[in-house]
Design a protein around this motif. Structure first.
Motif, PDB file in Angstrom:
ATOM      1  N   MET A  86      36.524  56.120  44.255  1.00  0.00           N
ATOM      2  CA  MET A  86      35.562  55.571  43.290  1.00  0.00           C
ATOM      3  C   MET A  86      36.286  54.842  42.162  1.00  0.00           C
ATOM      4  SD  MET A  86      32.748  58.573  42.978  1.00  0.00           S
ATOM      5  CE  MET A  86      31.810  59.110  44.412  1.00  0.00           C
ATOM      6  N   SER A  87      37.430  55.392  41.757  1.00  0.00           N
ATOM      7  CA  SER A  87      38.220  54.766  40.698  1.00  0.00           C
ATOM      8  C   SER A  87      38.724  53.394  41.148  1.00  0.00           C
ATOM      9  CB  SER A  87      39.380  55.705  40.329  1.00  0.00           C
ATOM     10  OG  SER A  87      40.176  55.145  39.330  1.00  0.00           O
ATOM     11  N   CYS A  88      39.142  53.298  42.424  1.00  0.00           N
ATOM     12  CA  CYS A  88      39.539  51.994  42.986  1.00  0.00           C
ATOM     13  C   CYS A  88      38.365  51.021  42.928  1.00  0.00           C
ATOM     14  CB  CYS A  88      39.973  52.133  44.448  1.00  0.00           C
ATOM     15  SG  CYS A  88      41.495  53.026  44.699  1.00  0.00           S
ATOM     16  N   ALA A  89      37.200  51.500  43.346  1.00  0.00           N
ATOM     17  CA  ALA A  89      36.020  50.633  43.392  1.00  0.00           C
ATOM     18  C   ALA A  89      35.596  50.225  41.984  1.00  0.00           C
ATOM     19  CB  ALA A  89      34.875  51.342  44.120  1.00  0.00           C
ATOM     20  N   LEU A  90      35.655  51.170  41.037  1.00  0.00           N
ATOM     21  CA  LEU A  90      35.234  50.866  39.664  1.00  0.00           C
ATOM     22  C   LEU A  90      36.187  49.860  39.010  1.00  0.00           C
ATOM     23  CD1 LEU A  90      33.104  51.512  37.497  1.00  0.00           C
ATOM     24  CD2 LEU A  90      34.601  53.325  36.667  1.00  0.00           C
ATOM     25  N   SER A  91      37.468  49.895  39.406  1.00  0.00           N
ATOM     26  CA  SER A  91      38.447  48.958  38.832  1.00  0.00           C
ATOM     27  C   SER A  91      38.010  47.513  39.069  1.00  0.00           C
ATOM     28  CB  SER A  91      39.833  49.182  39.441  1.00  0.00           C
ATOM     29  OG  SER A  91      39.907  48.633  40.749  1.00  0.00           O
ATOM     30  N   GLN A  92      37.254  47.294  40.149  1.00  0.00           N
ATOM     31  CA  GLN A  92      36.804  45.947  40.489  1.00  0.00           C
ATOM     32  C   GLN A  92      35.577  45.516  39.680  1.00  0.00           C
ATOM     33  OE1 GLN A  92      38.589  43.922  42.763  1.00  0.00           O
ATOM     34  NE2 GLN A  92      39.954  45.597  42.162  1.00  0.00           N
ATOM     35  N   ARG A  93      34.984  46.465  38.959  1.00  0.00           N
ATOM     36  CA  ARG A  93      33.785  46.151  38.172  1.00  0.00           C
ATOM     37  C   ARG A  93      34.103  45.966  36.692  1.00  0.00           C
ATOM     38  NH1 ARG A  93      30.207  44.186  41.136  1.00  0.00           N
ATOM     39  NH2 ARG A  93      28.701  44.624  39.499  1.00  0.00           N
ATOM     40  N   LEU A  94      35.371  46.241  36.308  1.00  0.00           N
ATOM     41  CA  LEU A  94      35.759  46.081  34.912  1.00  0.00           C
ATOM     42  C   LEU A  94      36.363  44.696  34.728  1.00  0.00           C
ATOM     43  CD1 LEU A  94      37.534  49.540  34.411  1.00  0.00           C
ATOM     44  CD2 LEU A  94      35.167  48.965  33.857  1.00  0.00           C
ATOM     45  N   SER A  95      36.295  44.199  33.509  1.00  0.00           N
ATOM     46  CA  SER A  95      36.903  42.902  33.234  1.00  0.00           C
ATOM     47  C   SER A  95      38.420  43.007  33.437  1.00  0.00           C
ATOM     48  CB  SER A  95      36.597  42.502  31.791  1.00  0.00           C
ATOM     49  OG  SER A  95      37.475  41.483  31.399  1.00  0.00           O
ATOM     50  N   PRO A  96      39.042  42.036  34.128  1.00  0.00           N
ATOM     51  CA  PRO A  96      40.497  42.094  34.353  1.00  0.00           C
ATOM     52  C   PRO A  96      41.292  42.126  33.050  1.00  0.00           C
ATOM     53  CG  PRO A  96      39.484  40.404  35.735  1.00  0.00           C
ATOM     54  CD  PRO A  96      38.423  40.879  34.784  1.00  0.00           C
ATOM     55  N   THR A  97      40.683  41.700  31.948  1.00  0.00           N
ATOM     56  CA  THR A  97      41.411  41.688  30.675  1.00  0.00           C
ATOM     57  C   THR A  97      41.241  42.983  29.879  1.00  0.00           C
ATOM     58  OG1 THR A  97      39.497  40.656  29.635  1.00  0.00           O
ATOM     59  CG2 THR A  97      41.232  39.179  30.408  1.00  0.00           C
ATOM     60  N   LEU A  98      40.470  43.939  30.432  1.00  0.00           N
ATOM     61  CA  LEU A  98      40.231  45.187  29.699  1.00  0.00           C
ATOM     62  C   LEU A  98      41.540  45.964  29.525  1.00  0.00           C
ATOM     63  CD1 LEU A  98      37.831  46.885  28.537  1.00  0.00           C
ATOM     64  CD2 LEU A  98      37.934  48.193  30.653  1.00  0.00           C
ATOM     65  N   PRO A  99      41.905  46.309  28.263  1.00  0.00           N
ATOM     66  CA  PRO A  99      43.197  46.966  28.020  1.00  0.00           C
ATOM     67  C   PRO A  99      43.310  48.354  28.665  1.00  0.00           C
ATOM     68  CG  PRO A  99      42.080  46.412  25.939  1.00  0.00           C
ATOM     69  CD  PRO A  99      41.142  46.070  27.035  1.00  0.00           C
ATOM     70  N   TRP A 100      44.555  48.814  28.827  1.00  0.00           N
ATOM     71  CA  TRP A 100      44.845  50.050  29.540  1.00  0.00           C
ATOM     72  C   TRP A 100      44.225  51.282  28.890  1.00  0.00           C
ATOM     73  CZ3 TRP A 100      47.487  53.727  26.757  1.00  0.00           C
ATOM     74  CH2 TRP A 100      48.165  53.271  25.606  1.00  0.00           C
TER      75      TRP A 100
END
Lengths: 237, 101
Positions: A86-100
């Motif tokens: 789910m964490s892998c899948a959610l990573s694709q729904r966040l903005s690529p520029t979202l900080p760590w």
């Protein structure tokens, strides 16, 4: 584009029914924790730090049997492996520029239901929406467990049985509404029900632990669906 | 000597956090591969389905109680789209079934 503030309140609002459901589920978890010998403070932190129904049940079983810690680690890895996916899948729904640091905070509470509302939010899912949802769910989950430890034994057995259905009602409420819009999802859900039920009866697969069976079935069925009916770009957005 | 429940709780918490935080923190770019994107799209529906069935059938001694709860949850979710109502629907249906069946 909504403002951060309105996203936060939207998250609070969407989290509230999940929080109420969590309270019911974690109350029955608290009853189990009590039977294992945990006190209310331990029950509170168990849920506050883990945020996982199946994982916490598995952990309580390990505490009861005083399992070696290596075994506990393996057990939790398997019970919570779906959160990795789910964490892998959610990573694709966040903005690529979202900080760590936002990612590290969001990662703390990827549960079945919060993941469900996180991935179905229009792209990109803002952190403020997730934090709003966390605020109405995490305290409910923790408080329910603590209260279950303290007051669990006052409820009749039939009520405890009924309460244990709450978590499944929540799972269903995450997957069914989108299936109304996309009939392929409805078919996929019905196939998953059937295959999962069938697999529990097959001699080879029924010998596996519950959580291992869930992981294998999830990967096999999802991969088959992705091969047979790859999604179009607009469906993912 | 018995291992303290606190040790178990903290080890569990560390493993649970690591497993959740690593992918979402490390995967920064959009995955272009169509198969992987499709896999991630279908995954939540499949995993929640296989977690519900057959586990829901064993919440009471009579599997019919769980089946009644499942149908009630699907109907309330379909018509209300509300998570709390769906959870309540499942609980009330199981309660009724356990008392009557």
């Amino acid at each position: 584009m909504q403002t951060t503030r309105s996203e936060f309140f939207q998250g609070l609002k969407h989290g509230l029914p999940i929080g109420l459901g969590y309270f019911a589920v974690s109350f029955s978890l608290g009853i189990t924790a009590r039977n294992v010998g945990l006190n209310a403070v331990q029950g509170l932190f168990l849920s506050l730090l883990n945020n996982a129904s199946a994982g916490e049940y598995a952990g309580l079983e390990a505490i009861r049997t005083q399992a070696p810690l290596v075994e506990l680690v393996l057990l939790i890895l398997i019970a919570n492996a779906r959160y990795f996916l789910m964490s892998c899948a959610l990573s694709q729904r966040l903005s690529p520029t979202l900080p760590w640091y936002h990612r590290m905070l969001i990662g703390f509470d990827i549960t079945d239901e919060l993941f469900g509302i996180g991935v179905t939010h229009p792209y990109p899912t803002p952190p403020s929406y997730m934090y709003g949802a966390f605020l109405t769910t995490i305290p409910m989950w923790a408080a329910g467990t603590a209260l279950g430890v303290v007051a669990g034994n006052v409820l009749p057995a039939v009520v405890v049985t009924a309460l244990s259905a709450a978590i499944y009602g929540m799972f269903i409420a995450v997957i069914i509404p989108p299936a109304r819009e996309d009939k392929a999802l409805l078919v996929l859900i019905l196939i998953s029900f059937g295959v999962s039920w069938g697999a529990s009866l097959l001699p080879l697969l029924s010998g596996l632990s519950e959580s291992l069976r869930i992981i294998i079935l999830t990967l096999v069925i999802s991969a088959a669906a992705a091969l047979l009916r790859p999604v179009k770009e607009e469906e993912v957005r | 000597m018995n291992t303290s429940p606190w040790t178990y709780i903290l080890v569990m918490a560390a493993v649970s956090y690591a497993i959740r935080v690593l992918p979402v923190t490390l995967i920064r770019r959009q995955i272009k591969n169509r198969f992987v994107r499709s896999l991630f799209y279908y995954l939540p529906y499949v995993t929640l389905s296989v977690m519900t069935v057959p586990a829901i059938f064993s919440i009471a001694e009579d599997p019919a109680c769980g089946a009644v709860g499942l149908v009630a949850a699907i109907l309330t979710a379909w018509f209300t789209r509300n998570l709390f109502l769906s959870a309540c629907g499942a609980c009330l249906a199981v309660l009724a079934a356990a008392l009557l069946l």
